[in-house]
Design a protein around this motif. Structure first.
Motif, PDB file in Angstrom:
ATOM      1  N   ASN A   1       0.968  -0.876   0.164  1.00  0.00           N
ATOM      2  CA  ASN A   1       0.223  -0.184   0.079  1.00  0.00           C
ATOM      3  C   ASN A   1       1.048   0.906  -0.372  1.00  0.00           C
ATOM      4  O   ASN A   1       0.525   2.177  -0.849  1.00  0.00           O
ATOM      5  CB  ASN A   1      -0.877   0.303   1.515  1.00  0.00           C
TER       6      ASN A   1
ATOM      7  N   GLU B   1       2.287   2.334  -3.421  1.00  0.00           N
ATOM      8  CA  GLU B   1       1.450   2.915  -4.525  1.00  0.00           C
ATOM      9  C   GLU B   1       1.417   4.261  -3.555  1.00  0.00           C
ATOM     10  O   GLU B   1       0.954   4.740  -5.367  1.00  0.00           O
ATOM     11  CB  GLU B   1       0.421   1.998  -5.052  1.00  0.00           C
TER      12      GLU B   1
ATOM     13  N   PRO C   1     -10.775  -8.147  -7.250  1.00  0.00           N
ATOM     14  CA  PRO C   1     -10.058  -7.963  -8.624  1.00  0.00           C
ATOM     15  C   PRO C   1     -10.040  -9.440  -9.734  1.00  0.00           C
ATOM     16  O   PRO C   1      -9.074  -9.411 -10.649  1.00  0.00           O
ATOM     17  CB  PRO C   1      -8.305  -7.734  -7.940  1.00  0.00           C
TER      18      PRO C   1
ATOM     19  N   SER D   1      -1.222  -8.318 -19.185  1.00  0.00           N
ATOM     20  CA  SER D   1      -2.618  -8.195 -17.194  1.00  0.00           C
ATOM     21  C   SER D   1      -3.152  -7.628 -17.769  1.00  0.00           C
ATOM     22  O   SER D   1      -2.985  -6.272 -18.750  1.00  0.00           O
ATOM     23  CB  SER D   1      -1.495  -7.227 -16.537  1.00  0.00           C
TER      24      SER D   1
ATOM     25  N   ILE E   1      -6.677  -5.850 -15.826  1.00  0.00           N
ATOM     26  CA  ILE E   1      -7.138  -4.872 -14.215  1.00  0.00           C
ATOM     27  C   ILE E   1      -8.654  -4.839 -14.745  1.00  0.00           C
ATOM     28  O   ILE E   1      -9.373  -3.716 -15.880  1.00  0.00           O
ATOM     29  CB  ILE E   1      -6.481  -3.669 -13.771  1.00  0.00           C
TER      30      ILE E   1
ATOM     31  N   ASP F   1     -12.633  -2.773 -13.169  1.00  0.00           N
ATOM     32  CA  ASP F   1     -12.745  -2.447 -12.040  1.00  0.00           C
ATOM     33  C   ASP F   1     -14.642  -1.773 -12.005  1.00  0.00           C
ATOM     34  O   ASP F   1     -14.475  -1.677 -13.855  1.00  0.00           O
ATOM     35  CB  ASP F   1     -12.395  -1.111 -11.015  1.00  0.00           C
TER      36      ASP F   1
ATOM     37  N   GLN G   1      -7.840   5.065   0.407  1.00  0.00           N
ATOM     38  CA  GLN G   1      -7.438   3.747  -0.352  1.00  0.00           C
ATOM     39  C   GLN G   1      -8.689   3.286  -0.560  1.00  0.00           C
ATOM     40  O   GLN G   1     -10.090   4.015  -0.099  1.00  0.00           O
ATOM     41  CB  GLN G   1      -6.933   1.750   0.345  1.00  0.00           C
TER      42      GLN G   1
ATOM     43  N   LEU H   1      -4.700   1.656 -10.847  1.00  0.00           N
ATOM     44  CA  LEU H   1      -4.965   0.850 -10.631  1.00  0.00           C
ATOM     45  C   LEU H   1      -4.082  -0.877 -11.173  1.00  0.00           C
ATOM     46  O   LEU H   1      -4.282  -1.736 -10.760  1.00  0.00           O
ATOM     47  CB  LEU H   1      -6.475   0.195 -11.091  1.00  0.00           C
TER      48      LEU H   1
ATOM     49  N   ALA I   1      -0.605  -0.716 -10.276  1.00  0.00           N
ATOM     50  CA  ALA I   1      -0.625  -1.259  -8.443  1.00  0.00           C
ATOM     51  C   ALA I   1      -0.549  -2.260  -8.840  1.00  0.00           C
ATOM     52  O   ALA I   1       0.020  -3.515  -7.764  1.00  0.00           O
ATOM     53  CB  ALA I   1      -1.533  -0.627  -7.513  1.00  0.00           C
ATOM     54  N   HIS I   2      -1.626  -3.709  -9.550  1.00  0.00           N
ATOM     55  CA  HIS I   2      -2.006  -4.820 -10.103  1.00  0.00           C
ATOM     56  C   HIS I   2      -1.342  -5.586 -10.520  1.00  0.00           C
ATOM     57  O   HIS I   2      -1.946  -6.670 -10.910  1.00  0.00           O
ATOM     58  CB  HIS I   2      -3.807  -4.530  -9.524  1.00  0.00           C
ATOM     59  N   THR I   3      -0.980  -4.896 -11.464  1.00  0.00           N
ATOM     60  CA  THR I   3       0.134  -5.317 -12.581  1.00  0.00           C
ATOM     61  C   THR I   3       1.342  -5.193 -12.496  1.00  0.00           C
ATOM     62  O   THR I   3       2.829  -6.139 -13.030  1.00  0.00           O
ATOM     63  CB  THR I   3      -0.432  -5.409 -13.969  1.00  0.00           C
TER      64      THR I   3
END
Length: 374
Positions: free
Chosen positions: A6, A9, A149, A178, A180, A182, A220, A368, A371-373
């Protein structure tokens, strides 16, 4: 103890937005120990995500080293789908929006056809704006509940043929990168939070054809048990006329305060409107009947939000989506919040229209994806 992922990011987002340019800035904004920031910065330097570039002005001690994100080669492709249009863009790996275009779609055509159209738009904009750049990842925002996710749609009321659809796997198979996926309001909330300087705990509402919401707390997104939080559109409101909603219930906020509701109400009065954009145009032309209905819609949005403000005590309420461009809508919601909420909660409450505007979801998707890939 703060979550290292966290903090990483948050640090990247602060550096990307320009809100922080040094370790001292990160310490002040993140409110963590200097040693913790030093650890995060060291790992970002080792990973090649940032570099030290020159020194800044001294505030009494040693001059701080300037930190800057490194934009590696390649781009992220991001898209926000609406009921009748899609915004498609390219982001740099640092989260900077490079290009945007809009294309007409019909969300009711189903995922296969829509994703074909979006894929063509991605190819078109990459050829025009980023020739030769490799595609690193894809981000997609959808106007319905998303199991994040994992990227699966769960019971979207206005998206026939989409319920249960695994959008993330489809897009991953198409692009071999990759992905994401949302909810659109949550992605927009991330984008809005990114462009604002210290908005604190923020309630974000996306008011367009439908209405979505999101709470950002401690930097967040609050997602809830299944990731389905923020469904303010189906909050029951007084003075709704008990109209049937797309969810099958009656008296929902969507039936009186959304763009779709305004289109229906104006059409019932014989006005020639077919979309939320028509409503916006008629309001900007100061049509008295339209302005009256838009003001009432804003007031009813404020009624629904007042319960959230009294319960959550946020620092800010931000109204985004296409209807946020109408001052009368935002002002009516703001007035009702001041009327319905406890004075102690509104004394320092910021209530504003979106700063990120129509690009909020695309900006949010860029962050996002990173952060997630990563």
């Amino acid at each position: 103890m703060s979550d290292p992922a966290n903090l990483r990011e948050q640090a990247l987002s602060l550096l990307a937005s320009g809100k922080a340019t040094s370790r001292a800035d990160l310490v002040e904004i993140l409110q963590v120990a200097p040693s913790t920031v030093s650890t995060v910065v060291r790992r970002l330097l080792e990973d090649g995500a940032i570099l030290e570039e020159g020194v800044g002005q001294s505030t009494g001690g040693r001059r701080p080293k300037i930190l800057r994100l490194i934009d590696a080669g390649g781009v992220y492709a991001v898209a926000e789908l609406g009921a009748s249009h899609a915004r498609v863009g390219l982001c740099s790996p640092s989260g900077r929006l490079l290009a945007v275009e809009e294309t007409a779609i019909d969300i009711g055509a189903g995922p296969a056809k829509i994703f074909d159209e979006v894929s063509e738009a991605f190819d078109r904009i990459r050829t025009a704006k980023a020739p030769g750049q490799s595609l690193l990842a894809v981000g997609m925002a959808l106007p319905g509940p998303v199991d994040f996710p994992h990227g699966r749609l769960i019971g979207p009321a206005r998206m026939p043929g989409w319920s249960g659809y695994d959008a993330q796997t489809d897009l991953r198979d198409r692009f071999d990168v990759s992905v994401i996926v949302d909810n659109d309001a949550k992605a927009a909330a991330v984008g809005e939070y990114t462009v604002r300087r210290d908005p604190g705990d923020m309630v974000y509402v996306k008011a367009g054809t439908g209405i979505g919401g999101c709470l950002v707390s401690g930097g967040q997104v609050y997602r809830g048990g299944r990731g389905l939080s923020g469904d303010v559109t189906h909050v029951r409101v007084a003075d709704s006329g008990e109209r049937e909603c797309s969810c099958g219930s009656r008296g929902c906020l969507e039936t009186v305060a959304s763009g779709a509701a305004l289109v229906r109400q104006l059409a019932e009065r014989g006005l020639s409107v077919a979309s939320t954009r028509d409503v916006i145009a008629a309001t900007e032309n100061a049509d008295p009947a339209v302005v009256t209905l838009v003001r009432q819609a804003g007031r009813l949005l404020g009624v629904a939000l007042s319960g959230l403000v009294n319960f959550l005590n946020p620092d800010s309420v931000v109204i985004g989506g296409s209807l946020s461009s109408l001052d009368v809508y935002v002002a009516a919601a703001k007035g009702m919040l001041y009327e319905r909420c406890l004075p102690s909660l509104t004394q320092s409450l910021s209530i504003e229209a979106s700063l990120a505007g129509p690009d909020a979801a695309l900006i949010g998707l860029g962050h996002l994806v990173r952060a997630h890939t990563a």
